[in-house]
Design a protein around this motif. Sequence first.
Motif, PDB file in Angstrom:
ATOM      1  N   TYR A  85       0.828  -1.213   0.000  1.00  0.00           N
ATOM      2  CA  TYR A  85       0.000   0.000   0.000  1.00  0.00           C
ATOM      3  C   TYR A  85       0.861   1.262   0.000  1.00  0.00           C
ATOM      4  N   MET A 127      -2.785  -6.648  -5.743  1.00  0.00           N
ATOM      5  CA  MET A 127      -3.892  -6.434  -4.813  1.00  0.00           C
ATOM      6  C   MET A 127      -4.904  -7.577  -4.873  1.00  0.00           C
ATOM      7  N   ASP A 129      -8.070  -7.114  -4.328  1.00  0.00           N
ATOM      8  CA  ASP A 129      -9.176  -6.511  -5.050  1.00  0.00           C
ATOM      9  C   ASP A 129      -8.687  -5.221  -5.713  1.00  0.00           C
ATOM     10  N   THR A 131     -10.044  -3.238  -7.579  1.00  0.00           N
ATOM     11  CA  THR A 131     -11.042  -2.163  -7.673  1.00  0.00           C
ATOM     12  C   THR A 131     -11.082  -1.320  -6.411  1.00  0.00           C
ATOM     13  N   GLN A 132     -10.331  -1.759  -5.376  1.00  0.00           N
ATOM     14  CA  GLN A 132     -10.297  -1.026  -4.106  1.00  0.00           C
ATOM     15  C   GLN A 132      -8.856  -0.654  -3.748  1.00  0.00           C
ATOM     16  N   ASP A 134      -7.538   1.916  -2.497  1.00  0.00           N
ATOM     17  CA  ASP A 134      -7.353   2.721  -1.293  1.00  0.00           C
ATOM     18  C   ASP A 134      -7.603   1.936  -0.011  1.00  0.00           C
ATOM     19  N   THR A 135      -7.860   0.643  -0.138  1.00  0.00           N
ATOM     20  CA  THR A 135      -8.116  -0.198   1.024  1.00  0.00           C
ATOM     21  C   THR A 135      -6.807  -0.798   1.542  1.00  0.00           C
ATOM     22  N   ARG A 136      -6.534  -0.587   2.811  1.00  0.00           N
ATOM     23  CA  ARG A 136      -5.347  -1.205   3.408  1.00  0.00           C
ATOM     24  C   ARG A 136      -5.589  -2.696   3.635  1.00  0.00           C
ATOM     25  N   GLY A 137      -4.506  -3.446   3.720  1.00  0.00           N
ATOM     26  CA  GLY A 137      -4.645  -4.885   3.884  1.00  0.00           C
ATOM     27  C   GLY A 137      -5.105  -5.577   2.613  1.00  0.00           C
ATOM     28  N   ASN A 138      -4.933  -4.905   1.486  1.00  0.00           N
ATOM     29  CA  ASN A 138      -5.386  -5.413   0.195  1.00  0.00           C
ATOM     30  C   ASN A 138      -4.224  -6.022  -0.595  1.00  0.00           C
ATOM     31  N   ASP A 139      -3.182  -6.433   0.108  1.00  0.00           N
ATOM     32  CA  ASP A 139      -1.977  -6.947  -0.546  1.00  0.00           C
ATOM     33  C   ASP A 139      -2.066  -8.465  -0.723  1.00  0.00           C
TER      34      ASP A 139
END
Length: 232
Positions: A85, A127, A129, A131-132, A134-139
């Motif tokens: 992120y 990621m 997702d 499409t998101q 700006d979401t943390r934990g999306n790795d």
Amino acid sequence: MPGAELAALAAELRARAELLDEGDWSAAPLPAAPAAPETPVTLESLAAEVSACRKCPLGATRIKPAFGVGSPKAEVMFIGEGPGYEEDRKGEPFVGKAGQLLDKILAAIGLSRESVYIANVVKCHPMLDPTQPDTRGNDRPPTAEEMAACRGYLEAQIALIRPRALVALGSTAAKCLLATEDGVGRLRGRWHDFSGTPLLVTYHPAALLRDETYKRPVWEDMKALKARLEEK
């Protein structure tokens, strides 16, 4: 142009002039000028290529590529798996909490972010997702296809920097570089070879943040690296 090539070109021009004097206007066109030499690849040109890369879907969803950071004359190159992120936003590898810990590890053996070179197997943020963003934990770890698409850039970085040693941070980087399914626990503690360059495997700094028991083996690995770099 070498003398022999000039002489050959002059002879051909004289022959064509004689044809023209005789009224033969169907002669073939003059030979093309020698091609200009190709522009040499540099870290800067390679980074520009990465910025425009769309070899895999990651290039279309990342915010900024994290090409690499550090000294182009580094004696050691650290390689992780891919940007997260924070890295996606700054465009630099290892700038989050794991990166801050890596800086401390480097300082403990007399190195710094400026004296080494730091890169990842893939340059764009994988990621869960896309499409998101700006979401943390999306790795997530990069896929085999993503690593294959990006491998040429990493190999070019290594070839340009020519470090005396490589350090694979974590199992993803180690498996990619060594073409193995073994994890860090089986690979660390000894030197491997990557196309003629000694390679050391150790735990990713993020693993240390989750489990402090990894600190001792990482310290042992860093002492082995320091000893290697001090060899003449």
